[in-house]
Motif scaffolding. Sequence first.
Motif, PDB file in Angstrom:
ATOM      1  N   TYR A   1      14.955 -83.157   5.945  1.00  0.00           N
ATOM      2  CA  TYR A   1      15.208 -84.475   5.363  1.00  0.00           C
ATOM      3  C   TYR A   1      14.720 -84.528   3.920  1.00  0.00           C
ATOM      4  O   TYR A   1      15.426 -84.978   3.010  1.00  0.00           O
ATOM      5  N   ALA A   2      13.487 -84.060   3.710  1.00  0.00           N
ATOM      6  CA  ALA A   2      12.906 -84.085   2.368  1.00  0.00           C
ATOM      7  C   ALA A   2      13.706 -83.198   1.415  1.00  0.00           C
ATOM      8  O   ALA A   2      13.952 -83.579   0.257  1.00  0.00           O
ATOM      9  N   GLY A   3      14.109 -82.023   1.882  1.00  0.00           N
ATOM     10  CA  GLY A   3      14.895 -81.122   1.042  1.00  0.00           C
ATOM     11  C   GLY A   3      16.230 -81.715   0.649  1.00  0.00           C
ATOM     12  O   GLY A   3      16.672 -81.590  -0.499  1.00  0.00           O
ATOM     13  N   ALA A   4      16.876 -82.382   1.598  1.00  0.00           N
ATOM     14  CA  ALA A   4      18.165 -83.015   1.315  1.00  0.00           C
ATOM     15  C   ALA A   4      18.002 -84.187   0.350  1.00  0.00           C
ATOM     16  O   ALA A   4      18.860 -84.415  -0.511  1.00  0.00           O
ATOM     17  N   GLU A   5      16.910 -84.928   0.484  1.00  0.00           N
ATOM     18  CA  GLU A   5      16.638 -86.040  -0.429  1.00  0.00           C
ATOM     19  C   GLU A   5      16.483 -85.542  -1.861  1.00  0.00           C
ATOM     20  O   GLU A   5      17.053 -86.113  -2.798  1.00  0.00           O
ATOM     21  N   PHE A   6      15.705 -84.463  -2.032  1.00  0.00           N
ATOM     22  CA  PHE A   6      15.505 -83.949  -3.381  1.00  0.00           C
ATOM     23  C   PHE A   6      16.790 -83.328  -3.927  1.00  0.00           C
ATOM     24  O   PHE A   6      17.138 -83.518  -5.102  1.00  0.00           O
ATOM     25  N   ALA A   7      17.509 -82.589  -3.076  1.00  0.00           N
ATOM     26  CA  ALA A   7      18.775 -81.990  -3.506  1.00  0.00           C
ATOM     27  C   ALA A   7      19.749 -83.067  -3.971  1.00  0.00           C
ATOM     28  O   ALA A   7      20.452 -82.904  -4.980  1.00  0.00           O
ATOM     29  N   SER A   8      19.770 -84.181  -3.255  1.00  0.00           N
ATOM     30  CA  SER A   8      20.656 -85.277  -3.631  1.00  0.00           C
ATOM     31  C   SER A   8      20.301 -85.821  -5.010  1.00  0.00           C
ATOM     32  O   SER A   8      21.194 -86.136  -5.816  1.00  0.00           O
TER      33      SER A   8
END
Length: 343
Positions: free
Chosen positions: A235-242
Motif C-alpha cells: 500500500y505504502a509503495g503504491a501510494e508513493f509511486a502514485s
Amino acid sequence: MVKAVVLGAAGGIGQPLALLLKANPLVTELGLFDIVNTPGVAADLAHISTPAKVEGYLPADDGLKKALAGADIVVIPAGVPRKPGMTRDDLFKINAGIVKDLATGIATTAPKAFVLVISNPVNSTVPIVAEVFKKHGVYDPKRLFGVTTLDVVRASTFVAEILGNLSLSKDIIVPVVGGHSGVTIVPLLSKSTHPLPASLSTTDYEALIKRIQFGGDEVVAAKNGAGSATLSMAYAGAEFASKVIRAVNGEKGISAPSFVPLAADPAGGAVLTEELGQELEFFSSTVELGAEGVVKINPLGSLTDAEKALVKAAIPELATNIQKGSNYVIDIYKKEEDGPARL
C-alpha cells in the motif's frame, strides 16, 4: 502514457503492489518480473477492467530486459522477507546481491526510469543502486528514491488511534525523517497536522515513537514466522509511486518523505547537512517532486529537544548502513577489475 515495472512481482509485496498499480488509472502498461510465477500473476491481473496492459516475465530469454524496456518508473520490492530473529545484517547479506543484479538491468536497459527501492534494508540497498548506476555512467540522483512511506503511514495510523478516531488517519500527516530501520526512523510528531493530546504522558510518547520505529517487528511477531509487513508495504509503495507518477505528469505541489541522495538538490542538501552536523550521502526528508524527480529537499526546521535527540541517535547507524551498501558494490567492482589472483 506511463509504463510501471515491478521487480519481484510474484512475492508477498510484489503481488499486492502490482494489483494496486494495475488499479491506478495513470498506469497504461505494467511490466512484471520475478524468478517464478510471474506469467501467472500477469494473467490474473490482466483480467481486471482497467486500462493498463500487463505482461509478466521470468529470467529466461532476457526476461528482465523485456520487462524493463520502455519503463518510466521501476519499483523494486524483490528480496526475502525478514523472519523472526533475523537481523537487518542477515537480511542485507541476502538482498544485496539481488538488488545489485536488478540495478544492473535497469542501468543497461532503462537508465532514465525513476527507481523506487523497497527491498530491505533500504538504508543500504539505495546506496547499492546508486553505486551500480555510477559504474555504468547513468547515475541521476534526482531519479532514485528509497520508499519510506510505510513509516509515514504507520505514524498517521498510530496517531489517529491515540486521538480515538481512525477516520482521521488518511488526513493525518506526520513527517518521518532519517532512514528506514529502527532508530534511524525519526517521526517528527511536533509537526503532525493533527497534534497529540497535551495530556499524553512522556511514557506514552516514548512508546509511540518506539512503535513507529519498530512497527515491522510487531507484524513479524504477529505473523508468527510466516512473513513480514507485505500488505501495508505494498500500500505504502503504491501510494508513493502514485505521487511520483502524478508529479512526472505535471501535477505541482506534491511532496513526500523519501530516502534520497542529497546530491539530488545540492542547495537543500547543504542546508540539511548543516542541520545534521555531519555529511551523509543519503537521508530521508520531505522532498518536493516534479517532472525530473526530486525538485527540492526540505530542511528539518525547528525540532523539539526530544526530536533532536532522536536525529542525533539515528546518524551513526545511518552512516554505517549507507557505507555498508556502497562498499558492497565498490568491493565487487574492485575484485572484477583486479581479476583472478596470480600465483
